[in-house]
Design a protein around this motif. Structure first.
Motif, PDB file in Angstrom:
ATOM      1  N   GLY A   1       0.803  -1.216   0.000  1.00  0.00           N
ATOM      2  CA  GLY A   1       0.000   0.000   0.000  1.00  0.00           C
ATOM      3  C   GLY A   1       0.838   1.269   0.000  1.00  0.00           C
ATOM      4  O   GLY A   1       1.972   1.287   0.484  1.00  0.00           O
ATOM      5  N   LEU A   2       0.244   2.328  -0.538  1.00  0.00           N
ATOM      6  CA  LEU A   2       0.857   3.657  -0.535  1.00  0.00           C
ATOM      7  C   LEU A   2      -0.159   4.646   0.019  1.00  0.00           C
ATOM      8  O   LEU A   2      -1.355   4.548  -0.278  1.00  0.00           O
ATOM      9  N   SER A   3       0.320   5.614   0.803  1.00  0.00           N
ATOM     10  CA  SER A   3      -0.565   6.609   1.416  1.00  0.00           C
ATOM     11  C   SER A   3      -0.298   7.987   0.826  1.00  0.00           C
ATOM     12  O   SER A   3       0.828   8.295   0.424  1.00  0.00           O
ATOM     13  N   LEU A   4      -1.354   8.814   0.793  1.00  0.00           N
ATOM     14  CA  LEU A   4      -1.183  10.199   0.370  1.00  0.00           C
ATOM     15  C   LEU A   4      -0.257  10.898   1.365  1.00  0.00           C
ATOM     16  O   LEU A   4      -0.500  10.873   2.575  1.00  0.00           O
ATOM     17  N   PRO A   5       0.811  11.529   0.881  1.00  0.00           N
ATOM     18  CA  PRO A   5       1.824  12.052   1.808  1.00  0.00           C
ATOM     19  C   PRO A   5       1.533  13.454   2.293  1.00  0.00           C
ATOM     20  O   PRO A   5       0.618  14.130   1.818  1.00  0.00           O
ATOM     21  N   ASP A   6       2.353  13.867   3.251  1.00  0.00           N
ATOM     22  CA  ASP A   6       2.426  15.286   3.556  1.00  0.00           C
ATOM     23  C   ASP A   6       3.046  15.996   2.352  1.00  0.00           C
ATOM     24  O   ASP A   6       3.548  15.364   1.421  1.00  0.00           O
ATOM     25  N   CYS A   7       3.043  17.322   2.416  1.00  0.00           N
ATOM     26  CA  CYS A   7       3.433  18.077   1.227  1.00  0.00           C
ATOM     27  C   CYS A   7       4.938  18.212   1.030  1.00  0.00           C
ATOM     28  O   CYS A   7       5.368  18.795   0.042  1.00  0.00           O
ATOM     29  N   ALA A   8       5.749  17.674   1.895  1.00  0.00           N
ATOM     30  CA  ALA A   8       7.201  17.826   1.764  1.00  0.00           C
ATOM     31  C   ALA A   8       7.883  16.471   1.603  1.00  0.00           C
ATOM     32  O   ALA A   8       8.919  16.208   2.199  1.00  0.00           O
ATOM     33  N   GLY A   9       7.294  15.613   0.789  1.00  0.00           N
ATOM     34  CA  GLY A   9       7.891  14.304   0.567  1.00  0.00           C
ATOM     35  C   GLY A   9       6.941  13.381  -0.154  1.00  0.00           C
ATOM     36  O   GLY A   9       6.013  13.835  -0.848  1.00  0.00           O
ATOM     37  N   GLY A  10       7.149  12.079   0.005  1.00  0.00           N
ATOM     38  CA  GLY A  10       6.288  11.125  -0.672  1.00  0.00           C
ATOM     39  C   GLY A  10       6.387   9.746  -0.042  1.00  0.00           C
ATOM     40  O   GLY A  10       7.324   9.452   0.708  1.00  0.00           O
TER      41      GLY A  10
END
Length: 214
Positions: free
Chosen positions: A71-80
């Motif tokens: 799985g992958l999660s929607l990140p914070d805005c300063a990374g991935g």
């Protein structure tokens, strides 16, 4: 292409020129006439044989696992969020983390073990730094999957509905991608609920089949 399904090997012709290809190398016979007019007697020279070519034209792949979820999660805005398919893990990396890892990889000549990503907190950028492609059906072999990935020319696809426009659909989209270890075949299984300002999904679940090269 770069998958997989998602191999076999073929043997290359080892002849350096077309002149000798197909010739019987089991032995040679020469006629030696004598000045006394006797019947020529065959002379057998040393036997020669063509050694089998052990250099396959296609990469050999072995199955690591099949149909495992990552799985992958929607990140914070300063990374991935980045997935490592060989380890079957995903992790958030800041922009500084990624910059340091890329510098270390460049110095050592190694490929980053980051096979697929989900980044951009608003638009939900989905893709890979490695060659990858959306495919219409499950590939017949990992070699076919790798070929499809290498020829796909895909870049990041936004999963926000206004930009995705149905290109990536849960339960329908199939992907081949090159990894640091080999090739992977992905099925997009499901999206999490809309989460960002542009309604990108909060998460992406993938079913992964991985082959290792060599």
């Amino acid at each position: 292409m770069t998958l997989t399904g998602c191999g076999g090997t073929t043997i290359e012709n080892n002849c350096s020129t077309g002149a000798d290809c197909g010739r019987d190398h089991r032995g040679s016979t020469q006629s030696h006439a004598t000045d006394q007019g006797k019947v020529a007697v065959p002379s057998t020279g040393p036997s020669t044989s063509v050694a089998p070519d052990k250099s396959p034209t296609q990469a050999a792949y072995s199955l690591v696992y099949e149909g495992k979820q990552v799985g992958l999660s929607l990140p914070d805005c300063a990374g991935g969020w980045y997935a490592d398919f060989e380890e079957r893990t995903s992790k958030f990396y800041s922009d500084d983390d990624l910059s340091n890892m890329e510098s270390q990889a460049a110095n050592t000549g190694q490929q980053l073990p980051l096979d697929f990503y989900y980044r951009n907190c608003a638009w939900g950028g989905f893709g890979s730094q490695n060659p990858w492609s959306i495919v219409s059906e499950e590939p017949a072999s990992p070699t076919d999957c790798a070929d499809a990935a290498k020829s796909g020319g895909m870049d990041t696809i936004s999963l926000a509905p206004v930009k995705n426009e149905g290109r990536v659909k849960p339960g329908a989209t199939l992907i081949c991608t090159i990894t640091d270890a080999g090739v992977a075949f992905l099925k997009v299984k499901e999206f999490g609920p809309e989460a960002s300002s542009m309604r990108a999904p909060a998460s992406v679940a993938l079913d992964v089949t991985l082959w290792k090269q060599g």
